[in-house]
Write an enzyme that holds these catalytic residues in place. Structure first.
Site, short mmCIF file in Angstrom:
data_model
loop_
_atom_site.label_atom_id
_atom_site.label_comp_id
_atom_site.label_asym_id
_atom_site.label_seq_id
_atom_site.Cartn_x
_atom_site.Cartn_y
_atom_site.Cartn_z
N LEU A 1 0.82 -1.21 0.00
CA LEU A 1 0.00 0.00 0.00
C LEU A 1 0.85 1.25 0.00
CD1 LEU A 1 -3.05 0.54 -0.11
CD2 LEU A 1 -2.40 -1.85 0.22
N TYR A 2 2.02 1.21 0.63
CA TYR A 2 2.93 2.35 0.55
C TYR A 2 3.32 2.58 -0.91
CZ TYR A 2 7.11 5.20 0.97
OH TYR A 2 8.04 6.21 0.82
N HIS A 3 3.70 1.49 -1.60
CA HIS A 3 4.08 1.63 -3.00
C HIS A 3 2.90 2.08 -3.85
CE1 HIS A 3 8.13 0.27 -2.52
NE2 HIS A 3 7.78 -0.91 -2.05
#
Length: 249
Positions: free
Chosen positions: A117-119
């Protein structure tokens, strides 16, 4: 002008620069608050030359380990918050006929397990900035994506959030981040002071560099990933052409 969530963390700067450092509280998940603060800042200062969008945090864990609330919050912070900050600033910069926007965004070219989700947020904001940079270049507004590698900041050793880990992923690459977050096992190579210096220097570069990678490890990883991606695409030349209408049809 700077925005924070907790003024105690910048108490030293407030004390050292009482006349020149204006510190405001801002939660970037509050879109009306972003717009109000940006509008008020331009009205108060008259013009703003550089805006740095650095709000964000890391969320670690396999995709299925993340809760819906965790997914929604990191998107609202890292992606939507950055988009709305930039959108709020553009009318003012377009009117003044100049400006530089710097978006901090490592993780938008290279992806690691346990960071899905960060990416997702960083690949998203990079695509947004790539497009917007072409839209606003005619108004003398430059956009730079700063892609810093690991640095000795709170991002890795303080603010990082970890999902509720599942036994099913023990020993899986999705949990390899646990060693990275343990400062006793290894320290990030990046010096935040040197990185900040390079970022400040970049605002004088014309035209604005679209991307600036900071950190030798980050650059090596980015180059190797992009080379592999290009090679994969090039291997698909015949397949891609096979879906076109024949010439003349």
């Amino acid at each position: 002008m700077g925005t924070v969530r907790n003024k105690n963390k910048v108490a030293d700067l407030i004390k050292k620069y009482p006349e020149t450092f204006c510190c405001e509280i801002l939660d970037v998940t509050d879109v009306p608050a972003i717009r109000n603060l940006v509008d008020d800042s331009f009205e108060k200062l008259g013009s703003i030359d550089v805006i740095i969008s650095n709000a964000g945090y890391g969320l670690f864990g396999a995709a299925e380990e993340l809760s819906d609330a965790e997914v929604d919050h990191i998107i609202a912070t890292n992606l939507t918050g950055s988009i709305q900050l930039i959108r709020s600033a553009l009318p003012h910069m377009r009117t003044q006929g100049s400006g530089r926007i710097i978006q901090i965004s490592y993780g938008g070219q290279v992806a690691f397990p346990g960071n899905s989700l960060y990416h997702a947020t960083k690949f998203g904001i990079e695509g947004f900035c790539d497009s917007v940079a072409q839209e606003v270049a005619a108004y003398n507004i430059g956009i730079t994506l700063v892609e810093p590698g690991g640095a000795r900041t709170e991002f890795r050793y303080g603010s990082a959030q970890v999902a509720n880990l599942m036994p099913a992923y023990e020993g899986n690459p999705a949990h390899s981040f646990l060693n990275m977050l343990d400062a006793s096992k290894s320290l990030a190579p990046g010096d935040p002071v040197r990185m900040a210096t390079r970022i400040i220097e970049s605002v004088e570069v014309e035209p604005a560099p679209m991307r600036m990678v900071l950190g030798s490890q980050a650059l090596a990883s980015t180059i190797s990933t992009l080379k592999a991606r290009v090679a994969d695409y090039e291997s698909q030349t015949d397949q891609a052409a096979s879906t076109d209408f024949p010439v003349g049809e």
